[in-house]
Design a protein around this motif. Structure first.
Motif, PDB file in Angstrom:
ATOM      1  N   ASP A  98      44.843 -78.220  -6.318  1.00  0.00           N
ATOM      2  CA  ASP A  98      43.867 -79.271  -6.601  1.00  0.00           C
ATOM      3  C   ASP A  98      43.700 -79.460  -8.097  1.00  0.00           C
ATOM      4  OD1 ASP A  98      41.296 -80.749  -6.870  1.00  0.00           O
ATOM      5  OD2 ASP A  98      41.220 -80.462  -4.701  1.00  0.00           O
ATOM      6  N   CYS A  99      43.787 -80.713  -8.526  1.00  0.00           N
ATOM      7  CA  CYS A  99      43.699 -81.032  -9.952  1.00  0.00           C
ATOM      8  C   CYS A  99      42.259 -81.150 -10.442  1.00  0.00           C
ATOM      9  CB  CYS A  99      44.463 -82.318 -10.254  1.00  0.00           C
ATOM     10  SG  CYS A  99      43.795 -83.780  -9.423  1.00  0.00           S
ATOM     11  N   GLY A 100      41.305 -81.115  -9.517  1.00  0.00           N
ATOM     12  CA  GLY A 100      39.896 -81.119  -9.920  1.00  0.00           C
ATOM     13  C   GLY A 100      39.330 -82.469 -10.293  1.00  0.00           C
ATOM     14  N   GLU A 101      40.046 -83.551 -10.009  1.00  0.00           N
ATOM     15  CA  GLU A 101      39.502 -84.876 -10.319  1.00  0.00           C
ATOM     16  C   GLU A 101      38.229 -85.140  -9.525  1.00  0.00           C
ATOM     17  OE1 GLU A 101      43.588 -87.397 -11.277  1.00  0.00           O
ATOM     18  OE2 GLU A 101      42.332 -87.927  -9.570  1.00  0.00           O
ATOM     19  N   PRO A 102      37.281 -85.843 -10.138  1.00  0.00           N
ATOM     20  CA  PRO A 102      36.024 -86.129  -9.443  1.00  0.00           C
ATOM     21  C   PRO A 102      36.170 -87.206  -8.385  1.00  0.00           C
ATOM     22  CG  PRO A 102      36.050 -87.232 -11.564  1.00  0.00           C
ATOM     23  CD  PRO A 102      37.285 -86.365 -11.525  1.00  0.00           C
ATOM     24  N   LEU A 103      35.227 -87.221  -7.464  1.00  0.00           N
ATOM     25  CA  LEU A 103      35.067 -88.332  -6.532  1.00  0.00           C
ATOM     26  C   LEU A 103      34.243 -89.399  -7.226  1.00  0.00           C
ATOM     27  CD1 LEU A 103      34.185 -86.468  -3.219  1.00  0.00           C
ATOM     28  CD2 LEU A 103      36.076 -88.081  -3.478  1.00  0.00           C
ATOM     29  N   VAL A 104      34.756 -90.614  -7.253  1.00  0.00           N
ATOM     30  CA  VAL A 104      34.073 -91.711  -7.948  1.00  0.00           C
ATOM     31  C   VAL A 104      33.886 -92.881  -6.988  1.00  0.00           C
ATOM     32  CG1 VAL A 104      34.919 -91.034 -10.224  1.00  0.00           C
ATOM     33  CG2 VAL A 104      36.272 -92.598  -8.822  1.00  0.00           C
ATOM     34  N   PRO A 109      30.806 -93.198   2.159  1.00  0.00           N
ATOM     35  CA  PRO A 109      32.219 -93.266   2.534  1.00  0.00           C
ATOM     36  C   PRO A 109      33.077 -93.989   1.502  1.00  0.00           C
ATOM     37  CG  PRO A 109      30.955 -94.875   3.770  1.00  0.00           C
ATOM     38  CD  PRO A 109      29.962 -94.041   3.017  1.00  0.00           C
ATOM     39  N   TYR A 110      32.447 -94.689   0.566  1.00  0.00           N
ATOM     40  CA  TYR A 110      33.198 -95.506  -0.378  1.00  0.00           C
ATOM     41  C   TYR A 110      33.387 -94.787  -1.715  1.00  0.00           C
ATOM     42  CZ  TYR A 110      32.532 -99.097   3.113  1.00  0.00           C
ATOM     43  OH  TYR A 110      32.535 -99.800   4.290  1.00  0.00           O
ATOM     44  N   TYR A 111      33.967 -93.588  -1.615  1.00  0.00           N
ATOM     45  CA  TYR A 111      34.322 -92.786  -2.789  1.00  0.00           C
ATOM     46  C   TYR A 111      35.779 -92.346  -2.651  1.00  0.00           C
ATOM     47  CZ  TYR A 111      29.817 -92.156  -5.167  1.00  0.00           C
ATOM     48  OH  TYR A 111      28.665 -92.364  -5.879  1.00  0.00           O
ATOM     49  N   LEU A 112      36.456 -92.189  -3.806  1.00  0.00           N
ATOM     50  CA  LEU A 112      37.819 -91.686  -3.867  1.00  0.00           C
ATOM     51  C   LEU A 112      37.958 -90.803  -5.102  1.00  0.00           C
ATOM     52  CD1 LEU A 112      39.895 -94.926  -3.132  1.00  0.00           C
ATOM     53  CD2 LEU A 112      39.760 -92.928  -1.635  1.00  0.00           C
ATOM     54  N   ARG A 113      38.976 -89.980  -5.132  1.00  0.00           N
ATOM     55  CA  ARG A 113      39.301 -89.274  -6.368  1.00  0.00           C
ATOM     56  C   ARG A 113      39.636 -90.312  -7.442  1.00  0.00           C
ATOM     57  NH1 ARG A 113      40.074 -83.568  -6.352  1.00  0.00           N
ATOM     58  NH2 ARG A 113      39.699 -82.846  -4.212  1.00  0.00           N
ATOM     59  N   GLN A 146      40.499-104.953   1.670  1.00  0.00           N
ATOM     60  CA  GLN A 146      39.221-104.582   2.265  1.00  0.00           C
ATOM     61  C   GLN A 146      39.250-103.100   2.619  1.00  0.00           C
ATOM     62  OE1 GLN A 146      37.914-105.598   6.441  1.00  0.00           O
ATOM     63  NE2 GLN A 146      36.446-106.873   5.333  1.00  0.00           N
ATOM     64  N   ILE A 147      38.219-102.375   2.192  1.00  0.00           N
ATOM     65  CA  ILE A 147      38.129-100.941   2.448  1.00  0.00           C
ATOM     66  C   ILE A 147      37.323-100.714   3.719  1.00  0.00           C
ATOM     67  CG2 ILE A 147      37.622 -98.687   1.463  1.00  0.00           C
ATOM     68  CD1 ILE A 147      39.495-100.428  -0.264  1.00  0.00           C
ATOM     69  N   PHE A 148      37.963-100.174   4.723  1.00  0.00           N
ATOM     70  CA  PHE A 148      37.286 -99.840   5.964  1.00  0.00           C
ATOM     71  C   PHE A 148      36.637 -98.461   5.863  1.00  0.00           C
ATOM     72  CE2 PHE A 148      37.177 -97.898  10.172  1.00  0.00           C
ATOM     73  CZ  PHE A 148      36.673 -98.910  10.980  1.00  0.00           C
ATOM     74  N   ASP A 149      37.344 -97.517   5.245  1.00  0.00           N
ATOM     75  CA  ASP A 149      36.831 -96.148   5.133  1.00  0.00           C
ATOM     76  C   ASP A 149      37.611 -95.430   4.046  1.00  0.00           C
ATOM     77  OD1 ASP A 149      35.108 -94.034   6.001  1.00  0.00           O
ATOM     78  OD2 ASP A 149      36.806 -93.102   7.021  1.00  0.00           O
TER      79      ASP A 149
END
Length: 241
Positions: free
Chosen positions: A11-17, A44-48, A72-75
């Motif tokens: 894991d590179c440790g990037e944050p969830l944004v 639910p609308y977060y990603l690394r 469109q982001i479903f999840d």
């Protein structure tokens, strides 16, 4: 255990944004939250952060191909508790669709239903070495919308437990509408792959970048064992409000 779950995680440790709502179409209310899935104070609308950067690239590529269109982001991010809730919910749906009663299931019936469910849903493992893809913040479920804001018809809804969900289900069809479904799915895949994502083998809507499934697919494509997962299960300390 699925084949991709043997891939080592570094894991590179990037944050969830947060996924910016002014750049992408987000579903409100979120379908799993509507069902009662236990998100708590998480969205639910977060990603690394690196995955979001790639998603923005994909959006730009789409605009070049189809001016005015959008993703469109479903999840996206899915806490482990939500993964467990949705697997149980889908299991119950499939039992009911067969006309069976949960309390009367035989061992063989339970195994039959679960085998179908896990084609589309990752087992909610507590083992940090085998996280569900969505729980890493590196996987997301998406579709396309037109310049008029209409959702593009892909031939089956997201999360359908059916052969129609397989990406190439309509590929050999001679029917015009089914040819169009396949063309739409191919466009979505082209858009996401342009930014480095890889599509789930069983789901036209699911894409990931940097998780175990992605690394396993890249190994299959290249024959190189050098691809590792950059993202493991996202912990609370990675969350950026």
């Amino acid at each position: 255990m699925k084949p991709y779950q043997t891939i080592p995680i570094c894991d590179c440790g990037e944050p969830l944004v947060p996924i910016p709502g002014d750049r992408f179409a987000l579903l409100h209310p979120h379908p799993y939250q509507t069902l009662g899935a236990p998100y708590g104070n998480q969205s639910p609308y977060y990603l690394r952060s690196g995955v979001l950067a790639a998603l923005l690239q994909a959006q730009e590529f789409l605009l070049q191909q189809r001016p005015g269109w959008g993703i469109q982001i479903f999840d996206a991010f899915r806490p482990l508790a939500v993964q467990r809730y949705m697997v149980e919910h889908t299991f119950l749906e499939q039992v009911q669709a067969r006309g069976w009663l949960v309390e009367a299931l035989t061992a063989a019936q339970r195994e039959e239903v679960m085998a179908e469910v896990v084609q589309f849903w990752a087992v909610p493992s507590d083992d940090p070495a085998t996280p569900p893809p969505h729980s890493t913040g590196a996987a997301l479920d998406v579709t396309l919308i037109t310049a008029a804001g209409a959702v593009v018809d892909m031939g089956s809804p997201i999360d359908e437990v059916s052969p129609r969900s397989h990406p190439n289900h309509f590929a050999a069809s001679n029917l015009p509408d089914q040819q169009q479904f396949h063309a739409h799915r191919s466009l979505l895949n082209q858009v996401m792959e342009s930014a480095g994502f890889r599509r789930h083998p069983n789901e036209w809507w699911h894409f990931s970048l940097g998780d175990q499934l992605w690394a396993w697919q890249r190994r299959q494509e290249t024959g190189s064992p050098d691809f590792l997962a950059h993202y493991g299960r996202a912990s609370v300390d990675l969350w950026v409000q």
